[in-house]
Design a protein around this motif. Structure first.
Motif, PDB file in Angstrom:
ATOM      1  N   UNK A  66      61.188 -39.273  35.096  1.00 45.94           N
ATOM      2  CA  UNK A  66      62.230 -37.933  35.477  1.00 45.94           C
ATOM      3  C   UNK A  66      61.408 -36.631  36.569  1.00 45.94           C
ATOM      4  N   UNK A  67      60.458 -36.511  35.534  1.00 43.58           N
ATOM      5  CA  UNK A  67      59.733 -35.291  36.754  1.00 43.58           C
ATOM      6  C   UNK A  67      59.368 -35.539  37.798  1.00 43.58           C
ATOM      7  N   UNK A  68      59.710 -34.488  38.643  1.00 43.62           N
ATOM      8  CA  UNK A  68      58.660 -34.494  39.899  1.00 43.62           C
ATOM      9  C   UNK A  68      57.930 -32.854  39.839  1.00 43.62           C
ATOM     10  N   UNK A  69      56.761 -33.218  40.033  1.00 45.15           N
ATOM     11  CA  UNK A  69      55.821 -32.107  39.922  1.00 45.15           C
ATOM     12  C   UNK A  69      55.297 -31.479  41.374  1.00 45.15           C
ATOM     13  N   UNK A  70      56.456 -30.356  41.911  1.00 47.07           N
ATOM     14  CA  UNK A  70      56.149 -29.512  43.079  1.00 47.07           C
ATOM     15  C   UNK A  70      55.023 -28.339  43.885  1.00 47.07           C
ATOM     16  N   UNK A  71      54.984 -28.172  44.556  1.00 44.49           N
ATOM     17  CA  UNK A  71      53.481 -27.254  44.591  1.00 44.49           C
ATOM     18  C   UNK A  71      54.352 -26.346  46.007  1.00 44.49           C
ATOM     19  N   UNK A  72      54.203 -25.205  45.644  1.00 46.31           N
ATOM     20  CA  UNK A  72      54.876 -24.060  45.969  1.00 46.31           C
ATOM     21  C   UNK A  72      56.705 -23.981  46.085  1.00 46.31           C
ATOM     22  N   UNK A  73      56.826 -23.109  46.608  1.00 49.09           N
ATOM     23  CA  UNK A  73      58.630 -22.579  45.620  1.00 49.09           C
ATOM     24  C   UNK A  73      59.137 -23.292  47.180  1.00 49.09           C
ATOM     25  N   UNK A  74      59.036 -22.932  47.924  1.00 50.87           N
ATOM     26  CA  UNK A  74      60.073 -24.544  49.290  1.00 50.87           C
ATOM     27  C   UNK A  74      59.367 -25.470  48.555  1.00 50.87           C
ATOM     28  N   UNK A  75      58.543 -25.998  48.435  1.00 47.27           N
ATOM     29  CA  UNK A  75      58.606 -27.550  48.280  1.00 47.27           C
ATOM     30  C   UNK A  75      59.384 -27.751  47.358  1.00 47.27           C
ATOM     31  N   UNK A  76      59.901 -27.375  46.201  1.00 40.55           N
ATOM     32  CA  UNK A  76      60.502 -27.424  44.842  1.00 40.55           C
ATOM     33  C   UNK A  76      61.821 -27.100  45.164  1.00 40.55           C
ATOM     34  N   UNK A  77      62.443 -26.540  45.857  1.00 42.50           N
ATOM     35  CA  UNK A  77      63.675 -26.540  46.921  1.00 42.50           C
ATOM     36  C   UNK A  77      63.876 -27.636  47.586  1.00 42.50           C
TER      37      UNK A  77
END
Lengths: 553, 553
Positions: A293-304
């Motif tokens: 259930x975890x998504x690992x984002x790279x960058x604040x904009x990507x996380x959003x």
């Protein structure tokens, strides 16, 4: 003829707004070229020197207030300095309305206040926060320059009482739609945020708003919450709060990279929270793009963007039928080095200790103990011998050994098809897999191949499955398999709760923070706070002893 | 009554297929329980011990061939050992068709062969590869246990002659639709792959195929290509080849994390290659999800999915009008710690040296030199002073200093709007921005805020732009701005070229690799290779001196 003057006020306390206003007032006086009003920290002194102030002969200590004026004439410089006290008095003029001088007084005025916002200078902040906890209130601790020991003590105390301490150095939170500290006005919605730092939270919430999403609650934890000394206490509390919150559909977790043991606890908590969690540990090597259930984002904009996308199309539920939590060790016997490495990387945050013979980790340790990922295609094994993709002898021996070990729960294998590889790996591996599953081990095979490969992919898959192996097609799916079976983490902390509806808070420190709470429709009472004993360190110590109100050990 | 027997054959050379077959033949003899035929490396001995062979009294060296038999009786054990020579002779039976004994002979048989596949044991591999280069052929070097020094020398020699050396320890390549080494049969298409390791390439190409995409060419570089000693020579050559290839629309680059200086060279080359590049440095903290034309993936499956998605919807061209390459230093003056950190992280692979006062990097170094990212909200600056989001004095002073420095090209600022922040930051910053741009600096502002924020976002943006700043809304967009302006990297290497159409190769080593090339429609001649001087190290040395054919310095 340029003239400069300075004054040092040792250990004096002034509100930092007052100091900014004094500097501006001085700089605006006739004949004055530049003025500086700062605490004499090395960083501030370096900056003033760069602004052409000569500080060579000024012996100020970091907690001294330093007032500097550079003017066009001796007269102008002296005239400016002569006005310092008068200017400070003007700025200190009492507000028209009555303002309580203590937290107690403020709380009697606004008893529903569930939160206390603390932005007094660092050396006074822990005591104010501690008093707020004693009075059963959650704390938003904006102040920086608070020690890690104080932070840890405050948070432990808070946790034991079902209270939150956001900070120190917590710039931002958004609670019931009202921003505390620095916060952007964003749409309310179903994304809950936990962030260590202020601007990370601000940038992510702004981007969520820009993308059409909204925020349920946004908690700050402070920049050091995920360090080992603090142990992620606030982040874990906030995560659990959001997991239980019916208005929150997706959780977004933002931080600088946590300490290893904190990362493990956090990922375990996130993995078992029952909601999609987007994780952006800035500068942390992600174990995958989506793991369970975890998504690992790279960058604040990507996380959003990931968080907003997840509110629109939730992650499909796991397809695996058997979800028995892991009760023993995981042993990976890989023929492919990169597959082994990616598996190691993905498991490393959640299984501990996790050994390997992979470089760079702890090369050359192929012993079977605890959790381990082995690359059997490593040079150490292949000298004078065919690669394990062609010759299964090595793996079969190892597989039988792991199968016989009752401490082992899950055996991971990769089976790589294609040109050059063994013509029928399933036929060789299946008997040993069957032995293992009959001995009570679980076997998961990552089957890499295409429908055009010479080995007949569907037949291989069927053969392996018939022997009792679960078969997946990517390392990512294998990580899902393991993450979905991590044993749940237990905790006995009392739950954190606070009232829904309009936010009510007591503000101690920067008055503008109270004003902005009111501007957003919240209720706020500002405390006309002064440091105990006028800021005198020695007297403060005596007072503290008399009150017997010290925090910490 | 179990009996064991062993034989040691010092320094003997046998094809590893032959050894595997010998082991199987021995294990299949009547009365034999288990057999081992291995080079006596520590890893192999450890494994045999675990398989119940007692090696305590056996003094074999790692390059000795060790033959072991465990049988139900003394007679059976002796009987098995007596057959070793006969079994080895059977396996060495000459093939029916004529097979050349040298590379020269093979090339006269297949003069169009552009590639030489080398899978002989490591200690002989460099010499074979070197001869292939001398004969103007590209090398696919499957062999492992080749020294880094030999690898580096081979690759430097190749580069100077427009030739490629894939490997050592290169498991996989797909050239003109034909797989070398271990390779899956995948659709041809417009995704070009460069990968360090074999199974990384296999897993990614399989996933591309599963998702409906296809592969133009896939180059292996070897697991050590991105180490500092080798410098990414092959990866850079392959990247340039794919950049120039009209059949390749998207490039996928897969590797374990490169050495820092190699990462910089590689990202610069990728950034200026004119095509979308998906990068998966396994276990490397990504500087962002998408930066300029680069997409950073997390996981092999994610990397494949990104590449396929990019073939379907290409990245839109940059909107920025002014694309003058950077000619001076970048100086970032941030009020937001997380924004500063994320910017630092994103620039760190491409700007060097890049200083900062961020923790963990090199805390407390706020000097203006080279490239630098400063967090002016750091504790060192905010003691007794308002945060730079409220008080711009510090930033204005610093901004004027950077503006006056002719070595500076680009000044980065964040402007964070919202509750609690300065009511009109643009008004304060604009004059200093205008001074800077008039002094020849470029100014880029990351403006964080929403349309509901009290400062009036559009007015702030307009004011900043009117002063001469470029304004973006996320760190990600700011990274795009910088990446789009990185100065192009120069190189004077001769281009690599090879014939399109059916692949023709000479195979030296594992015969099955020649068979699989033919099975895929390629042409292959297998060399009936034997080690020089029968594998005798001393004689080999003398021969090498006589030939005066050493590679390296």
């Amino acid at each position: 003829m340029i003239a400069t003057r300075h004054q040092i006020r040792p250990g004096a306390y002034y509100d930092s707004v007052v100091l900014m206003q004094l500097q501006r007032a001085l700089a605006g006086l006739p004949g004055v070229v530049d003025a500086g009003v700062v605490m004499a920290t090395p960083a501030n002194c370096e900056l003033l020197t760069a602004s052409d102030f000569d500080l060579a002969d000024i012996a100020a200590r970091p907690d001294d207030l330093l007032i500097l004026v550079r003017a066009e004439s001796e007269t102008a410089a002296d005239g400016a300095m002569a006005q310092v006290d008068e200017l400070l008095r003007q700025r200190h003029a009492p507000a028209a309305d009555y303002r309580p001088r203590s937290l107690r007084g403020a709380l009697s005025q606004l008893p529903d206040a569930g939160w206390v916002c603390v932005s007094v200078p660092g050396r006074y902040a822990a005591a104010v926060a501690n008093e707020a906890l004693d009075r059963g209130r959650h704390v938003f601790l904006y102040s920086d320059n608070v020690s890690v020991a104080d932070e840890s003590a405050l948070k432990r105390k808070a946790r034991g009482n079902g209270l939150l301490v956001m900070g120190p150095d917590c710039g931002t939170a958004i609670l019931n739609g009202v921003g505390l500290g620095f916060a952007n006005r964003v749409r309310r919605g179903n994304i809950g945020i936990v962030a260590a730092s202020g601007t990370g939270l601000q940038a992510a919430s702004v981007e969520i708003h820009r993308l059409g999403g909204g925020v349920s609650q946004a908690f700050g934890a402070g920049g050091r919450d995920l360090k080992a000394e603090v142990g992620g206490l606030t982040t874990l509390q906030a995560l659990r709060w959001l997991a239980a919150d019916t208005a929150t559909a997706v959780i977004l977790l933002i931080s600088k990279p946590p300490a290893a043991e904190v990362a493990a606890a956090l990922l375990r908590a996130a993995q078992t929270c029952g909601k999609p969690v987007v994780i952006h540990f800035i500068g942390y090597p992600p174990p995958g793009r989506r793991v369970g259930n975890l998504t690992f984002a790279a960058g604040l904009a990507d996380a959003a963007a990931c968080a907003v996308a997840l509110t629109q199309s939730p992650i499909p539920q796991s397809q695996t039928a058997d979800l028995q939590p892991l009760t023993g060790f995981v042993r990976g016997l890989f023929s492919g080095g990169t597959l082994a490495y990616e598996m190691w990387l993905g498991l490393q945050p959640v299984l501990s200790p996790l050994g390997s013979n992979l470089s760079p980790p702890d090369a050359g340790q192929p012993a079977s103990q605890a959790h381990i990922i082995l690359d059997l295609g490593d040079d150490a094994f292949t000298q004078g011998r065919l690669h394990p993709m062609m010759d299964n002898d090595l793996r079969l021996r190892r597989l039988r050994r792991e199968a016989a070990d009752p401490a082992v729960d899950l055996i991971l294998l990769d089976v790589v098809l294609g040109e050059g590889a063994h013509p029928d790996p399933a036929a060789e591996l299946a008997p040993a897999i069957a032995e293992a599953t009959q001995a009570g081990r679980r076997v998961l095979v990552i089957l890499i191949g295409t429908d055009d490969d010479p080995q007949n992919l569907p037949a291989q898959q069927e053969h392996l499955a018939a022997a009792g192996a679960a078969v997946v097609r990517t390392v990512s799916a294998a990580l899902d398999y393991v993450y979905d079976r991590l044993p749940p983490t237990a905790h006995g902390d009392p739950p954190v709760s606070f009232a829904a509806g309009a936010l009510a808070a007591i503000n101690v420190g920067l008055e503008s923070f109270a004003e902005s709470i009111r501007a957003q429709g919240g209720a706020a009472v500002h405390v006309d706070w002064r440091p105990p004993a006028g800021g005198d360190e020695r007297l403060m110590g005596i007072l503290a002893k008399m009150k017997n109100q010290g925090i910490g050990e």
